[in-house]
Design an enzyme around this catalytic site. Structure first.
Site, PDB file in Angstrom:
ATOM      1  N   PRO A  88       0.817  -1.225   0.000  1.00 16.89           N
ATOM      2  CA  PRO A  88       0.000   0.000   0.000  1.00 16.89           C
ATOM      3  C   PRO A  88       0.846   1.269   0.000  1.00 16.89           C
ATOM      4  O   PRO A  88       0.350   2.336  -0.336  1.00 16.89           O
ATOM      5  CB  PRO A  88      -0.834  -0.108   1.280  1.00 16.89           C
ATOM      6  CG  PRO A  88      -0.216  -1.183   2.098  1.00 16.89           C
ATOM      7  CD  PRO A  88       0.571  -2.055   1.180  1.00 16.89           C
ATOM      8  N   GLU A 115       1.388  -7.403   8.083  1.00 18.98           N
ATOM      9  CA  GLU A 115       1.722  -5.979   7.928  1.00 18.98           C
ATOM     10  C   GLU A 115       2.740  -5.757   6.807  1.00 18.98           C
ATOM     11  O   GLU A 115       3.280  -4.653   6.674  1.00 18.98           O
ATOM     12  CB  GLU A 115       2.249  -5.406   9.249  1.00 18.98           C
ATOM     13  CG  GLU A 115       1.263  -5.505  10.408  1.00 18.98           C
ATOM     14  CD  GLU A 115      -0.080  -4.827  10.099  1.00 18.98           C
ATOM     15  OE1 GLU A 115      -0.064  -3.675   9.647  1.00 18.98           O
ATOM     16  OE2 GLU A 115      -1.124  -5.471  10.322  1.00 18.98           O
ATOM     17  N   ARG A 160      -2.879  -8.698 -20.876  1.00 18.08           N
ATOM     18  CA  ARG A 160      -3.735  -8.388 -22.020  1.00 18.08           C
ATOM     19  C   ARG A 160      -3.033  -7.514 -23.060  1.00 18.08           C
ATOM     20  O   ARG A 160      -3.542  -7.367 -24.170  1.00 18.08           O
ATOM     21  CB  ARG A 160      -5.053  -7.766 -21.575  1.00 18.08           C
ATOM     22  CG  ARG A 160      -4.919  -6.407 -20.959  1.00 18.08           C
ATOM     23  CD  ARG A 160      -6.259  -5.882 -20.484  1.00 18.08           C
ATOM     24  NE  ARG A 160      -7.143  -5.449 -21.570  1.00 18.08           N
ATOM     25  CZ  ARG A 160      -6.995  -4.306 -22.257  1.00 18.08           C
ATOM     26  NH1 ARG A 160      -6.004  -3.492 -21.986  1.00 18.08           N
ATOM     27  NH2 ARG A 160      -7.847  -3.991 -23.228  1.00 18.08           N
ATOM     28  N   ASP A 175      -7.822   1.609 -25.901  1.00 19.07           N
ATOM     29  CA  ASP A 175      -8.549   1.567 -24.638  1.00 19.07           C
ATOM     30  C   ASP A 175      -8.506   2.833 -23.800  1.00 19.07           C
ATOM     31  O   ASP A 175      -7.774   3.753 -24.092  1.00 19.07           O
ATOM     32  CB  ASP A 175      -8.024   0.420 -23.778  1.00 19.07           C
ATOM     33  CG  ASP A 175      -8.958  -0.753 -23.831  1.00 19.07           C
ATOM     34  OD1 ASP A 175     -10.148  -0.506 -24.033  1.00 19.07           O
ATOM     35  OD2 ASP A 175      -8.494  -1.885 -23.674  1.00 19.07           O
TER      36      ASP A 175
END
Ligand code: JFB
Length: 234
Positions: A88, A115, A160, A175
């Site tokens: 994160p 963590e 992809r 896209d």
């Protein structure tokens, strides 16, 4: 492209063998290896975590099984892999990241839990000449329970883009984000049959057959949609 993923929940990564990415794996476009970190533990309880130095809540993943796992995996060929550590606190993974990584021959994902992983793991592999760098990346500003879902997101976004994976070769380049880097447009709305559904009609211009008008209309729709969805002051 070769992709290795190391996790204490290898079954969590199973969906990568389905659908678009699964087909790329079946066809050999992606060589996917999913590993259980506990295969590199050394004790009877197959321990992967320990208490945090300095105190605080939760547990931290020990660098020891990770180091053994990554050295073994890297040692299977002469190529230099890039180590990807979802976290994160990492740099944001965006479409341009996916594009850059899609040109790389080998990505190894280290999916932590608890963590996170002892910070010396990234530090060590940054300096290890057998590796093509370390990317500590986040898929967005929310907190997940581990790196597995983030790794799946990144593998799908990268996979992809590989030649032959989409089938429809033009779609990937066309896209939502592929032109993006700073001020790009999102895609406009799309429609298919029936021409009227529950009283709602497909925009006339799309039925007109005037390709230039359609291109112009779509560009305007993309502009509108970008303003609606991406303006800083909502
Ligand atoms: C990734 C993770 C945890 C520290 C760790 C390993 N966008 C994202 N949100 N959360 C993660 C992520 C990415 N990429 C993420 C790896 C790990 C979360 N955790 C849990 C929770 C709080 N602080 C462990």
């Amino acid at each position: 492209m070769r992709i290795d993923i190391v996790s204490i929940f290898p079954d969590y990564l199973g969906p990568l063998r389905l659908s678009l990415i699964g087909k790329a794996v079946d066809s050999g476009t992606i060589e996917l290896h999913i590993h259980d970190l506990r295969d590199w533990t050394a004790d009877r309880h197959r321990t992967v975590d320990d208490t945090p130095y300095g105190g605080g809540p939760g547990m931290v993943m020990s660098p020891e099984p990770w180091g053994r796992a990554l050295d073994d995996i890297r040692g299977t060929t002469d190529l230099k892999p890039k180590l990807v550590i979802p976290t994160p606190s990492g740099a944001r993974f965006v479409q341009s990241t996916a594009q850059q990584w899609s040109a790389h021959p080998w990505l190894v994902f280290a999916c932590g839990r608890y963590e996170g992983i002892d910070a010396r793991l990234a530090q060590f592999y940054h300096a290890d000449q057998h590796w093509d760098g370390v990317a500590e990346v986040s898929i967005g500003d929310y907190v997940l329970a581990g790196g597995e879902v983030a790794a799946m997101v990144m593998v799908e976004a990268v996979g992809r883009l590989l030649p032959g994976v989409l089938g429809n070769e033009v779609s990937a380049a066309d896209d939502s984000f592929s032109i993006d880097d700073s001020g790009e447009l999102v895609e406009g709305p799309v429609f298919t049959r029936p021409q009227i559904w529950r009283g709602l009609e497909v925009p006339e211009v799309l039925l007109s057959g005037h390709h230039a008008h359609i291109v112009q209309w779509r560009a305007a729709q993309a502009q509108d949609r970008t303003e609606q969805m991406r303006s800083v002051d909502r």
